[in-house]
Scaffold this active site. Sequence first.
Site, PDB file in Angstrom:
ATOM      1  CB  THR A 171      74.882 -24.406  -8.844  1.00  0.00           C
ATOM      2  OG1 THR A 171      76.093 -23.656  -8.738  1.00  0.00           O
ATOM      3  CG2 THR A 171      73.852 -23.843  -7.868  1.00  0.00           C
ATOM      4  CG  HIS A 172      77.230 -25.249 -12.624  1.00  0.00           C
ATOM      5  ND1 HIS A 172      76.839 -25.179 -13.946  1.00  0.00           N
ATOM      6  CD2 HIS A 172      76.757 -24.118 -12.037  1.00  0.00           C
ATOM      7  CE1 HIS A 172      76.184 -24.052 -14.144  1.00  0.00           C
ATOM      8  NE2 HIS A 172      76.103 -23.390 -13.005  1.00  0.00           N
ATOM      9  CB  SER A 299      82.015 -55.838  -3.900  1.00  0.00           C
ATOM     10  OG  SER A 299      82.903 -56.505  -4.768  1.00  0.00           O
ATOM     11  CE  LYS A 305      82.457 -50.447  -4.056  1.00  0.00           C
ATOM     12  NZ  LYS A 305      82.564 -50.970  -5.406  1.00  0.00           N
ATOM     13  CG  ASN A 307      78.579 -51.583  -4.005  1.00  0.00           C
ATOM     14  OD1 ASN A 307      79.502 -50.805  -3.791  1.00  0.00           O
ATOM     15  ND2 ASN A 307      78.747 -52.781  -4.527  1.00  0.00           N
ATOM     16  CD  GLU A 312      74.741 -48.524  -7.581  1.00  0.00           C
ATOM     17  OE1 GLU A 312      75.278 -49.069  -8.560  1.00  0.00           O
ATOM     18  OE2 GLU A 312      75.024 -48.795  -6.407  1.00  0.00           O
ATOM     19  CE1 TYR A 339      40.718 -52.239 -27.971  1.00  0.00           C
ATOM     20  CE2 TYR A 339      40.522 -53.616 -29.933  1.00  0.00           C
ATOM     21  CZ  TYR A 339      41.031 -53.396 -28.663  1.00  0.00           C
ATOM     22  OH  TYR A 339      41.858 -54.327 -28.090  1.00  0.00           O
TER      23      TYR A 339
HETATM   24  N1  ARG Z   1      41.894 -57.772 -24.977  1.00  0.00           N
HETATM   25  C1  ARG Z   1      41.457 -56.575 -25.584  1.00  0.00           C
HETATM   26  C2  ARG Z   1      42.332 -55.411 -25.103  1.00  0.00           C
HETATM   27  O1  ARG Z   1      43.045 -55.592 -24.172  1.00  0.00           O
HETATM   28  C3  ARG Z   1      40.049 -56.298 -25.211  1.00  0.00           C
HETATM   29  C4  ARG Z   1      39.244 -55.622 -26.278  1.00  0.00           C
HETATM   30  C5  ARG Z   1      39.163 -56.500 -27.439  1.00  0.00           C
HETATM   31  N2  ARG Z   1      38.285 -56.030 -28.444  1.00  0.00           N
HETATM   32  C6  ARG Z   1      38.285 -56.548 -29.667  1.00  0.00           C
HETATM   33  N3  ARG Z   1      37.421 -56.102 -30.465  1.00  0.00           N
HETATM   34  N4  ARG Z   1      39.192 -57.390 -30.025  1.00  0.00           N
HETATM   35  O2  ARG Z   1      42.345 -54.338 -25.656  1.00  0.00           O
END
Ligand code: ARG
Length: 480
Positions: A171-172, A299, A305, A307, A312, A339
């Site tokens: 811990t810590h 390295s 080394k 690594n 990482e 949309y």
């Molecule tokens: N290429 C658009 C997207 O990935 C698809 C939908 C596009 N619709 C529109 N009305 N432009 O979201």
Amino acid sequence: MTSSLFSGKLAAPMASKKSTARSGRFAKGAAREANAFTASVGFDRRLALYDITGSIAHARMLEHIGILTTKERDAIIDGLNSIAREITKGRFKWRTELEDVHMNIEATLTERVPAGAKLHTGRSRNDQVALDTRLWLCDEICALANETHDLQLALTELGEEYVDVVIPGYTHLQRAQPVPLAHHLLAYVEMFERDYERLVQCLERVNVCPLGSGAIAGSTLPIDREFVARELGFVDAHGKPMMTQNSMDAVADRDYIVEFCGAAALLAVHQSRLCEDLVLWSSVEFGFIEIGDAFTTGSSLMPQKKNPDICELVRGKTGRVCGNLVSLLTMLKGLPLTYNSDLQEDKERLFDTCDTVRATVRILAAMLRDTEVNKRACAKAASDPNLLATDLVDWLVEQGMAFRKAHHVVGSVVALSEKLGKPLNKLTAKELKSANRKLTAEALDVFNLKTAMKRRTSIGAPGTLELQRRLTHWQHQLRH
Ligand code: ARG
């Protein structure tokens, strides 16, 4: 990027002639620069086969409700299937001027099959893109969940192989109490199990069909959404079709992407923490493990080394995965319904998260299967008697001393051992008694590591039996 954008002077917009999404409304085609800027086909073509699957189901539904004849439906399906074959073979000609995967496939189909012009009936790209992404994501989630199980299995196998190895728990980042190495590894198995569950739970919400929501407000045509949902496997455990219930929500919603990227980010964070432990353990200072040559790098300058690069990089890539989640949330936070083209920015973040996390899960499992534990170094570190100072407190508690007092007494014993330069378990009876008369030489029995590990019997403790119980549990759960 077109060169004219960076030519230093404002070039006259170059109109492209083909532009199916624009058609009648526009007198002119889009400027080539505008087209190059708005096009998403460069990355969303990854959804192509899902787009085709969705279109086939949609065509079947259109025939089912009498909008397509059987002949038209079959011509469309044949056309789509041959496009799918071309895409798989890398022979399909993608056109940037057709914007996105949806327009590319539909336009090509219509060039070859006249009935293709009827395919977009009762559908919009807004519900189409949501459909494609959901279909794609369902498969990705299943694949990632299975790979997560395999990573858990790799951790469990390593634990089983070195079941007797005890290391200091920290811990810590200070030595705290002894734990079996397997207990430490199984802590990650628990974390990954929660990740697995989160993925499966998220799948439930992804597995909902948005098609039929149209651009925003459904359709006046008698579309059969249940038919499509069933066709595409959007059903619950009882076979009941699952469909979005609000057309506006359906086209504006990206919760399923955020949720997945959130679950994936946490999975990445868990991997990153595991990697940090492995980096420490593989250092000369700890020396608990040796990662196989095949999974380490050298390295260019220092010949000695070896690594832990993979660890990482997994740690580093986690930053990207977390960044993707933040990008998505930020992209969404100011959007009005429904949309908006901003939403097109979701895909690269989603794809990157999927690709990155699937790659890290896979490479970590492989690396763990090529990792050896240095039993001697672990035993040496675990033999530090200070790790059992708390057991000495418990011993006093068992003699009837109050915990707070016992804690104080043992604290003074530790101080004495430091002052004398003697390990805690090497103090004489007299020295022990000088701290408290109840502290007899019998107390030194607590420093037997094997017994100490056996005594941790409560649920979830790193005791010998309890560890065996959890190992058996995971072997069973992950192998069946
Ligand atoms: N290429 C658009 C997207 O990935 C698809 C939908 C596009 N619709 C529109 N009305 N432009 O979201």
